[in-house]
Design a protein around this motif. Structure first.
Motif, PDB file in Angstrom:
ATOM      1  N   ASP A  44      71.654   4.677  23.783  1.00 22.16           N
ATOM      2  CA  ASP A  44      71.609   6.118  23.487  1.00 22.16           C
ATOM      3  C   ASP A  44      71.458   6.336  21.985  1.00 22.16           C
ATOM      4  OD1 ASP A  44      74.798   7.089  22.546  1.00 22.16           O
ATOM      5  OD2 ASP A  44      74.432   5.080  23.301  1.00 22.16           O
ATOM      6  N   GLY A  74      76.264  10.246  31.590  1.00 21.33           N
ATOM      7  CA  GLY A  74      75.626   9.096  30.960  1.00 21.33           C
ATOM      8  C   GLY A  74      75.421   7.999  31.987  1.00 21.33           C
ATOM      9  N   SER A 104      75.461   3.580  27.567  1.00 21.75           N
ATOM     10  CA  SER A 104      75.222   4.974  27.211  1.00 21.75           C
ATOM     11  C   SER A 104      76.454   5.498  26.467  1.00 21.75           C
ATOM     12  CB  SER A 104      74.969   5.798  28.474  1.00 21.75           C
ATOM     13  OG  SER A 104      74.839   7.169  28.174  1.00 21.75           O
ATOM     14  N   THR A 160      72.601  11.161  24.936  1.00 24.53           N
ATOM     15  CA  THR A 160      73.337  10.911  26.167  1.00 24.53           C
ATOM     16  C   THR A 160      73.160  12.054  27.166  1.00 24.53           C
ATOM     17  OG1 THR A 160      75.000   9.648  24.952  1.00 24.53           O
ATOM     18  CG2 THR A 160      75.607  10.411  27.143  1.00 24.53           C
ATOM     19  N   GLY A 179      80.431   4.800  27.106  1.00 23.46           N
ATOM     20  CA  GLY A 179      79.926   3.943  28.178  1.00 23.46           C
ATOM     21  C   GLY A 179      80.676   2.627  28.275  1.00 23.46           C
ATOM     22  N   HIS A 185      74.122  -0.719  22.949  1.00 24.83           N
ATOM     23  CA  HIS A 185      73.959   0.670  23.398  1.00 24.83           C
ATOM     24  C   HIS A 185      72.503   1.107  23.223  1.00 24.83           C
ATOM     25  CE1 HIS A 185      73.568   3.265  19.719  1.00 24.83           C
ATOM     26  NE2 HIS A 185      74.186   2.269  19.112  1.00 24.83           N
ATOM     27  N   ALA A 204      66.642   4.529  30.529  1.00 24.23           N
ATOM     28  CA  ALA A 204      67.393   3.808  31.561  1.00 24.23           C
ATOM     29  C   ALA A 204      66.461   3.218  32.610  1.00 24.23           C
ATOM     30  CB  ALA A 204      68.407   4.746  32.218  1.00 24.23           C
ATOM     31  N   ASN A 254      75.225   3.711  32.237  1.00 25.24           N
ATOM     32  CA  ASN A 254      75.136   2.316  31.825  1.00 25.24           C
ATOM     33  C   ASN A 254      74.157   1.595  32.731  1.00 25.24           C
ATOM     34  OD1 ASN A 254      77.195   2.642  29.887  1.00 25.24           O
ATOM     35  ND2 ASN A 254      78.802   2.134  31.359  1.00 25.24           N
ATOM     36  N   GLU A 264      66.957   9.944  27.711  1.00 25.12           N
ATOM     37  CA  GLU A 264      67.824   8.796  27.975  1.00 25.12           C
ATOM     38  C   GLU A 264      67.568   8.250  29.380  1.00 25.12           C
ATOM     39  OE1 GLU A 264      72.449   7.633  27.223  1.00 25.12           O
ATOM     40  OE2 GLU A 264      72.019   8.884  28.977  1.00 25.12           O
ATOM     41  N   ARG A 296      66.743   9.903  22.932  1.00 23.41           N
ATOM     42  CA  ARG A 296      67.673   9.273  23.880  1.00 23.41           C
ATOM     43  C   ARG A 296      69.105   9.804  23.807  1.00 23.41           C
ATOM     44  NH1 ARG A 296      65.703   5.091  20.917  1.00 23.41           N
ATOM     45  NH2 ARG A 296      67.796   4.344  20.399  1.00 23.41           N
TER      46      ARG A 296
END
Length: 407
Positions: free
Chosen positions: A123, A101, A176, A43, A184, A121, A52, A103, A48, A41
């Motif tokens: 990441d 990245g 992220s 960023t 993030g 978080h 998400a 969020n 990742e 994962r």
């Protein structure tokens, strides 16, 4: 009487089933997020993005309203820092070497005046990005504790808070870019998708998956609002609480504290697998995670009818932290509250390992300095330079052991 007995039996069965489902959900979330398929994962990576997608689907399943800039997503592009002290550049030009990245933001909208922010978080370090403590062959850093555990608890809290404690709205954010410098959370605070003037307080979970046998749980930020400490104590029946006043620390709550929002950060401590490939899902304490989730829910429930919490500035302990030219090569036990500095892990081929120090040793003297706590250890360490040699004294199972350290 027979019918009543059958009814009670069925209710008990349903209760057990619900309890099992709760634990399974936490474990399922961790196992997916920390699977090899997501490749750590990092960023901006494909792994990742898979994470998400998974988290946004879970938000939708839990009935959260999309509150990003594109559905649940809040993407941000940035140019990596070449100097660790420089500000990150979120404004980039075409052709620059940039990273994007994402969020993930969801909302429980109770049409309330104030909003509680709950974050973690998602990441991590990929195959061993900057920050990795691993020195072997290339390997995936799955980050089960850091921080699939926090995301799993965040999702569990979203489930608990849907249609309960309706005096606040609740925004849930999976951040992220935390491992690259709280990017993030910093971006969200500067580009909020909610009215931050209505932000009540922020709760952050980062590494909550390894509750130890002594049930030590660190909570940072207890000084950022006058009511927080008494609320935490009122509902604590399971933990040895290690409470820290400061709202500043190496995780995403700091971004919100710097925006004058009260914060609480929950943490079960570092371990030998921290920032290494060994941080896998089979090593987590899922019962402990469930207990932590229930505890946070009780704290939130208590604060439900308290209105907007007043913010209070706290002493910034990081400003007093000495600068080091050398390291001992150990992971301190940040949850230890006895005399000295207890070693929670030993890095390979570093001064501590070469001197024969062991996990569990308590450093009580370094050079001419007595070590009484973490700060005295850091002050003593800051006096040494590369090439120096000194003595270290540790308490090992009640006996003092002396060793020579070469930096």
């Amino acid at each position: 009487m027979k019918n009543a007995f059958v009814l009670l039996f069925l209710l008990g069965l349903l209760s057990c089933k619900k309890e099992t489902t709760l634990e399974t959900t936490l474990k399922d979330d961790v196992e997916f997020l920390s699977s090899d398929d997501l490749e750590g994962r990092q960023t901006g990576s494909e792994g990742e993005q898979k994470a998400a997608t998974y988290i946004s689907k879970r938000f939708k399943e839990l009935g959260l309203e999309a509150k990003g800039t594109d559905g649940y997503y809040q993407a941000f592009s940035f140019k990596p820092k070449t100097d660790p002290h420089q500000e990150v550049n979120y404004t980039v030009k075409d052709g620059d070497s940039t990273i994007t990245g994402t969020n993930i933001v969801g909302l429980i909208n109770n049409n309330a005046e104030n909003t509680v922010i709950i974050g973690a978080h998602y990441d991590h370090l990929g195959y061993g990005a900057e920050g990795s403590l691993y020195r072997g062959e290339k390997a995936i850093h799955n980050g089960a504790d850091d921080n699939a555990s926090g995301v799993a608890v965040l999702l569990d809290l979203a489930k608990k808070l849907n249609k309960s404690n309706t005096n606040n709205n609740y925004v849930f954010i999976a951040f992220s870019g935390e491992e690259m410098g709280l990017l993030g959370s910093n971006y969200f605070v500067k580009n909020p998708t909610i009215d931050t003037k209505a932000a009540n307080y922020m709760i952050n979970m980062d590494m909550v998956g390894r509750l130890k046998a002594d049930s030590s749980l660190a909570v940072y930020g207890v000084g950022t609002s006058p009511i927080l400490k008494q609320t935490l104590n009122a509902h604590n029946t399971n933990f040895k609480l290690i409470q820290k006043e400061s709202g500043v620390g190496p995780s995403d709550h700091t971004s919100f504290y710097n925006a004058d929002i009260p914060v609480l950060h929950f943490f079960t401590g570092q371990h030998d697998d921290y920032h290494k490939p060994g941080d896998d899902s089979d090593k987590l304490n899922y019962e402990g995670m469930k207990t932590i989730s229930n505890y946070i829910y009780e704290v939130i429930s208590d604060l439900n009818d308290n209105g907007k919490l007043p913010f209070r500035k706290t002493k910034n302990e990081s400003e007093e932290t000495p600068r080091f030219k050398v390291g001992l090569g150990v992971i301190p036990d940040y949850l230890y509250d006895g005399k000295g500095m207890r070693i929670d892990g030993i890095s390979e081929d570093k001064p501590a390992q070469k001197a024969g120090l062991l996990k569990g040793d308590i450093v009580i003297k370094l050079g001419d300095s007595s070590i009484t706590d973490m700060m005295s250890y850091m002050k003593a360490l800051s006096t040494f330079e590369k090439g120096n040699t000194t003595k270290v004294v540790v308490d090992r199972n009640g006996k003092e052991v002396e060793a020579e350290i070469s930096f």
